[in-house]
Design an enzyme around this catalytic site. Structure first.
Site, PDB file in Angstrom:
ATOM      1  N   GLY A 199      48.778 111.944  94.364  1.00  0.00           N
ATOM      2  CA  GLY A 199      48.760 112.815  93.182  1.00  0.00           C
ATOM      3  C   GLY A 199      50.147 112.924  92.602  1.00  0.00           C
ATOM      4  O   GLY A 199      51.022 112.112  92.909  1.00  0.00           O
ATOM      5  N   ASN A 200      50.353 113.907  91.755  1.00  0.00           N
ATOM      6  CA  ASN A 200      51.694 114.151  91.222  1.00  0.00           C
ATOM      7  C   ASN A 200      51.874 115.634  90.949  1.00  0.00           C
ATOM      8  O   ASN A 200      50.951 116.424  91.146  1.00  0.00           O
ATOM      9  CB  ASN A 200      51.950 113.292  89.973  1.00  0.00           C
ATOM     10  CG  ASN A 200      50.939 113.572  88.891  1.00  0.00           C
ATOM     11  OD1 ASN A 200      50.873 114.677  88.360  1.00  0.00           O
ATOM     12  ND2 ASN A 200      50.119 112.574  88.563  1.00  0.00           N
ATOM     13  N   HIS A 201      53.062 116.012  90.478  1.00  0.00           N
ATOM     14  CA  HIS A 201      53.407 117.433  90.373  1.00  0.00           C
ATOM     15  C   HIS A 201      52.961 118.095  89.072  1.00  0.00           C
ATOM     16  O   HIS A 201      53.339 119.220  88.800  1.00  0.00           O
ATOM     17  CB  HIS A 201      54.921 117.621  90.517  1.00  0.00           C
ATOM     18  CG  HIS A 201      55.426 117.271  91.881  1.00  0.00           C
ATOM     19  ND1 HIS A 201      55.037 117.949  92.996  1.00  0.00           N
ATOM     20  CD2 HIS A 201      56.272 116.296  92.300  1.00  0.00           C
ATOM     21  CE1 HIS A 201      55.625 117.429  94.067  1.00  0.00           C
ATOM     22  NE2 HIS A 201      56.374 116.415  93.656  1.00  0.00           N
ATOM     23  N   SER A 202      52.165 117.421  88.268  1.00  0.00           N
ATOM     24  CA  SER A 202      51.761 118.034  86.992  1.00  0.00           C
ATOM     25  C   SER A 202      50.940 119.307  87.240  1.00  0.00           C
ATOM     26  O   SER A 202      50.042 119.325  88.073  1.00  0.00           O
ATOM     27  CB  SER A 202      50.920 117.031  86.192  1.00  0.00           C
ATOM     28  OG  SER A 202      50.277 117.697  85.143  1.00  0.00           O
ATOM     29  N   ALA A 250      48.817 113.673  83.318  1.00  0.00           N
ATOM     30  CA  ALA A 250      49.698 112.760  84.067  1.00  0.00           C
ATOM     31  C   ALA A 250      48.789 111.939  84.978  1.00  0.00           C
ATOM     32  O   ALA A 250      48.544 112.301  86.132  1.00  0.00           O
ATOM     33  CB  ALA A 250      50.710 113.565  84.869  1.00  0.00           C
TER      34      ALA A 250
END
Ligand code: CTP
Length: 400
Positions: free
Chosen positions: A209-212, A277
């Site tokens: 995943g990512n930090h969005s 994102a």
């Protein structure tokens, strides 16, 4: 008024009891209402009445003495579409005029990101006093809208100017405020927005995943809703939520799921703003059982995800306008220009991770916008709610 977020500040005057009627009028018009009360106002109207009618907890103190939780004045300021202080007593008026900050209501006023309207209420001598008039003038200069007092019987038994405007009059003033702000270009238009990260499953317990946080996309959705649009918000995993009668919020996890929703909706929309994102790659194989620890190294082969924005650009019709985002670490304008062309966009919103206060997880953003006619504008660091307004304004100028 439907879906508008109205923050009501109640101060300690006898007219406070009338605020129950104002809340009822606002709720009937399908506005969202939150209230902040000064401690003194609780002697005039019970917080229980206010919370029950508004359907939301009431903020009174800076922090809750029972559980230590904090009433965040900044969040109130970001939440509201309009702050209305009614009744406004002489005491609170004077504090607002000088920027005093000794209660939650005043701290919220100073943190307000939107406009404030006030409905003063006081006895006639207090109202005509030079200091009161001076303070009202100061508020006007500070951009506060004043709903004029009415003349008539006062709580003191005297008769004259100083009565708070009736709830119906305050309601009309709130309504007129929104009418004047309303931008008809987006009214009734269908808008598709993507927001948040995507989670690409590795096994049943792990993902890429990512930090969005989704804040930018949700902020844009809220701004379109305020302007009367019908919004479909396709959100990857995010803690945020948004409610509005004209909103369809569809929650997805992976890029594949996001693409599927977008493919079903895009052809019915006039505007698309793709702020998600999206993970560019996902594990090639999704394992059904938890991967056990074994060798010193583990290799996961990744395969490319569909580019959702590119698909929308390839399937864009004449009457559709598509906005993408570009988050870069270097060579911002050059990279963004390439994305604008490659994905057949009308506009691209750029932000750089090199700018402090911009990007993932924070409440602020610093953007530049480039369109396919080579118009380019750079904006200051602002809250994401304010950035959303800038994006809609740029888009409005583009289409008109
Ligand atoms: N986007 C998308 N689907 C993807 C990747 C990106 O819809 N699989 C959208 C994003 O929502 C954003 C824009 O494309 O509006 C640009 O995303 P970004 O990650 O900056 O660009 P990429 O095209 O992925 O290029 P790169 O990661 O190489 O910079």
């Amino acid at each position: 008024m439907q879906g508008k977020r109205i923050l009501l500040g109640i101060t300690g005057g006898i007219a406070a009891y009338k605020i129950a009627f104002l809340i009822r009028l606002l709720k009937k018009a399908e506005a969202e209402v939150k209230c902040i009360m000064t401690p003194a106002s609780c002697d005039f109207i019970s917080p229980l009445v206010v919370s029950t009618l508004s359907g939301n907890p009431v903020g009174i103190e800076f922090w809750n003495k029972k559980d230590g939780s904090w009433n965040n004045h900044v969040e109130y300021g970001l939440w509201a579409d309009l702050f209305v202080v009614a009744p406004l007593t002489t005491n609170t008026l004077s504090k607002m005029a000088v920027g005093s900050c000794d209660n939650l209501l005043l701290a919220t006023y100073l943190s307000m990101k939107t406009n404030t309207l006030v409905a003063p209420a006081m006895d006639l001598d207090m109202y005509t006093h030079a200091s009161t008039q001076r303070n009202l003038d100061q508020l006007l200069k500070d951009g506060v809208g004043i709903i004029p007092v009415e003349s008539g019987e006062l709580a003191s038994g005297l008769s004259g100017e100083g009565r708070m405007a009736e709830p119906e009059t305050i309601f009309d003033a709130i309504n007129s405020y929104f009418q004047s702000k309303f931008d008809p270009v987006y009214k009734g238009k269908n808008v598709l927005i993507t927001a948040g990260p995507t989670y690409e499953s590795i096994d049943p317990v792990r993902f890429i995943g990512n930090h969005s946080s989704g804040k930018m996309g949700y902020g844009i959705a809220h701004e379109f809703l305020k302007q009367g649009a019908n919004v479909t918000l396709v959100s990857g995993p995010s803690n945020l939520s948004l409610e509005h009668p004209n909103l369809k919020l569809i929650r997805v996890k992976s890029a594949d799921q996001m693409l599927e929703v977008v493919q079903g909706v895009w052809c019915e929309c006039q505007f698309g703003v793709f702020a998600a994102a999206v993970a560019d790659y996902r594990p090639k194989v999704q394992v059904n059982q938890k991967i056990k620890k074994s060798d010193e190294e583990l290799t996961i082969t990744l395969t490319k995800n569909p580019d959702i924005l590119k698909w929308a650009g390839q399937n864009k019709k004449e009457n559709q306008c598509l906005v993408g985002f570009a988050l870069e670490t270097n060579d911002l304008k050059n990279n963004a220009t390439k994305k604008l062309e490659k994905k057949n966009l009308n506009m691209i919103v750029m932000n750089s991770l090199a700018d402090s206060g911009a990007g993932f997880g924070v409440d602020t953003n610093k953007i530049s916008i480039l369109d396919n006619r080579n118009n380019f504008e750079t904006f200051e660091l602002k809250s994401k709610a304010e950035v959303a307004k800038d994006i809609l304004l740029f888009l409005k100028n583009y289409i008109s």
